[in-house]
Scaffold this active site. Sequence first.
Site, mmCIF file in Angstrom:
data_model
loop_
_atom_site.group_PDB
_atom_site.id
_atom_site.type_symbol
_atom_site.label_atom_id
_atom_site.label_comp_id
_atom_site.label_asym_id
_atom_site.label_seq_id
_atom_site.Cartn_x
_atom_site.Cartn_y
_atom_site.Cartn_z
ATOM 1 N N ASN A 43 0.908 -1.138 0.000
ATOM 2 C CA ASN A 43 0.000 0.000 0.000
ATOM 3 C C ASN A 43 0.955 1.196 0.000
ATOM 4 O O ASN A 43 1.772 1.339 0.917
ATOM 5 C CB ASN A 43 -0.872 -0.054 1.265
ATOM 6 N N SER A 44 0.885 2.020 -1.022
ATOM 7 C CA SER A 44 1.879 3.075 -1.240
ATOM 8 C C SER A 44 1.912 4.112 -0.125
ATOM 9 O O SER A 44 0.929 4.330 0.585
ATOM 10 C CB SER A 44 1.616 3.786 -2.565
#
Length: 189
Positions: A43-44
């Site tokens: 998840n960036s």
Amino acid sequence: MDPHQDRVSAAFGAVPREEFLPAGYRAEASYDGPIPIGHGQTNSQPATVAAMLRLLEVEPGQRVLDVGAGSGWTTALLAHLVGPTGLVVGVELVPELAAWGEQNVRRTSGAWASVREATPGVLGVPELAPYDRILVSAEAGRLPTALLDQLGDPGRMVVPVAGVMTVVERAGGEDRTGLHGHYRFVPLR
């Protein structure tokens, strides 16, 4: 203040990151860094996602393609930005992540947003093109022609290319490219 900045901040407030993290990582949702979501994906980093969304300049009612949707967080953020008159199509290569991302988007967003498994050998979702905006959360070695072919006119695409955040702005049949700093992403496949 830039109106896109206010709208992106509002989207972050409306779409909590913890809803898109594995249970064991939800307590780390405020961490400004990438968080593993399984299958070698992350998840960036929130600051990176916010920067990309601001560069994308999404408007209500637009059609948006979200490549590398992962957990569905960017798809849900984009859904908030386009609203119910828009369309957001998230696409994810890893089948398990695509299914999880779709569940997350169904739980948090309206019917105008979805995440689907990528078709093997096909970049994006060409059958629903053209798109007003394309967001790519995976690093391309060079500008992906297959995605440029799906960009409308006018249109805007944000994609990391060889470590540099690249913005392609299409208007009147012309493409202008701008470079916006160095970032690291998983490879676009």
